[in-house]
Design a protein around this motif. Structure first.
Motif, PDB file in Angstrom:
ATOM      1  N   ASN A   1      -4.596  10.009  -4.549  1.00 10.75           N
ATOM      2  CA  ASN A   1      -4.741  10.142  -3.092  1.00 10.75           C
ATOM      3  C   ASN A   1      -4.014  11.367  -2.542  1.00 10.75           C
TER       4      ASN A   1
ATOM      5  N   SER B   1      -3.856   4.994  -7.466  1.00  7.07           N
ATOM      6  CA  SER B   1      -4.107   5.698  -6.205  1.00  7.07           C
ATOM      7  C   SER B   1      -2.916   6.529  -5.773  1.00  7.07           C
TER       8      SER B   1
ATOM      9  N   ARG C   1       1.071   5.831  -0.033  1.00  6.25           N
ATOM     10  CA  ARG C   1       0.562   6.420   1.212  1.00  6.25           C
ATOM     11  C   ARG C   1       1.460   7.553   1.711  1.00  6.25           C
TER      12      ARG C   1
ATOM     13  N   ASN D   1      -3.141   8.411   6.135  1.00 12.77           N
ATOM     14  CA  ASN D   1      -4.199   7.508   6.566  1.00 12.77           C
ATOM     15  C   ASN D   1      -5.035   7.074   5.359  1.00 12.77           C
ATOM     16  N   ASP D   2      -5.447   5.793   5.343  1.00 14.73           N
ATOM     17  CA  ASP D   2      -6.203   5.271   4.204  1.00 14.73           C
ATOM     18  C   ASP D   2      -7.535   5.981   4.001  1.00 14.73           C
TER      19      ASP D   2
ATOM     20  N   MET E   1      -1.424   2.631  -2.064  1.00 21.53           N
ATOM     21  CA  MET E   1      -2.605   2.684  -1.209  1.00 21.53           C
ATOM     22  C   MET E   1      -3.720   1.722  -1.628  1.00 21.53           C
ATOM     23  N   CYS E   2      -4.008   1.663  -2.907  1.00 20.69           N
ATOM     24  CA  CYS E   2      -5.117   0.796  -3.363  1.00 20.69           C
ATOM     25  C   CYS E   2      -4.605  -0.636  -3.459  1.00 20.69           C
TER      26      CYS E   2
ATOM     27  N   TRP F   1     -10.846  -1.603   0.041  1.00 17.99           N
ATOM     28  CA  TRP F   1     -10.563  -0.171  -0.103  1.00 17.99           C
ATOM     29  C   TRP F   1     -11.026   0.310  -1.473  1.00 17.99           C
TER      30      TRP F   1
END
Length: 287
Positions: free
Chosen positions: A101, A132, A135, A139-140, A179-180, A185
């Protein structure tokens, strides 16, 4: 007998009976250990890494379990020696928090996976794990697009070699900021990549903590799930009566989807006899 005393006495008695029943059930299962192999069983090596790898592989052969998870290329020759398949390879990732990410890791990740994918295929393996990343305020949706941009650069090579890149789902309790952290998602990422060579590693333990409704997720999103991990909730220990999930029903739901991949035990054993705990876990997942 007064009502209060009766309730207290009954509760203690019931708890004792339940504990005895659970112990008897576990002992019965491990005494008559014989797998049906309707499910392809595996186990994560790190959970039993206090047992020398060669000894552990010998035990797996004795149990009739022919796969192990999360072993890198430096130890694949030992797996070959004992005819144990690596059902989930690792070694290309940077770390759980430093993933696809974040574009600043893309150059290194693309190099790592470009080198690793042919090695996985040459060894006769299929699955290669990825993450992933955290964060860190991202933002996702931005993170998802960053994952697409990076992973798209290795997917043609994965497809050419028949290697499936699998991103693991984690919960926010054990892996804050990852994040994941939910099925939707991850499924959206799969859809954006549009390749049968990209799947999700659906960790049942993590997703029970993060979102629950495990069987419904399996039924709804199974085309995007390429691999499963087990563990008891809470605590990531044995999958017996000490925890809240009923694994026979979960495994039946997986089997009913037509899944032909691997279900790997990833619990941290607490029993004195760790191999007995592992046998008990396999039996509970052997529908």
């Amino acid at each position: 007998m007064k009502r209060r005393n009766f309730i207290a006495t009954a509760a203690v008695g019931s708890a004792g009976l339940a504990s005895a029943s659970a112990m008897a059930a576990s002992q019965g299962q491990t005494k008559t250990f014989k797998l049906k192999h309707n499910i392809n069983h595996s186990v994560c090596e790190w959970c039993f890494n206090d047992i020398p790898l060669e000894d552990f592989l010998k035990t797996l052969n004795e149990l009739g379990v022919k796969a192990i998870d999360l072993v890198g290329p430096d130890r694949w020759p030992i797996l070959k020696k004992y005819d144990i398949h690596c059902s989930m390879c690792n070694g290309a990732e940077i770390g759980l928090a430093e993933g696809w990410n974040n574009p600043k890791y893309h150059e290194q990740l693309i190099k790592n996976y470009t080198e690793m994918i042919p090695k996985v295929a040459e060894a006769g393996y299929t699955n290669l794990i990825c993450f992933s990343g955290n964060r860190n305020g991202m933002n996702d949706y931005v993170g998802l697009q960053n994952c697409v941009n990076g992973l798209s650069q290795i997917m043609p090579l994965a497809e050419e070699h028949g290697v499936v890149i699998q991103m693991e789902l984690f919960n926010q309790v054990n892996h804050p900021d990852y994040m994941c952290d939910n099925s939707l998602w991850g499924v959206e990422l799969c859809k954006h990549l549009g390749s049968d060579n990209f799947k999700l590693l659906f960790d049942i333990y993590h997703m029970q903590i993060q979102e629950g409704d495990i069987i419904r997720s399996i039924q709804n999103y199974h085309p995007y799930f390429g691999h499963y991990h087990t563990a008891g909730v809470p605590g990531r220990h044995e999958i017996d009566e000490t925890q809240e999930l009923y694994y026979p029903a979960i495994i039946k739901a997986i089997h009913d989807t037509g899944f032909t991949g691997y279900v790997a035990q990833e619990f941290i054993p607490t029993w004195d006899d760790k191999i007995q705990a592992l046998k008990d876990g396999f039996m509970r997942c052997d529908i």
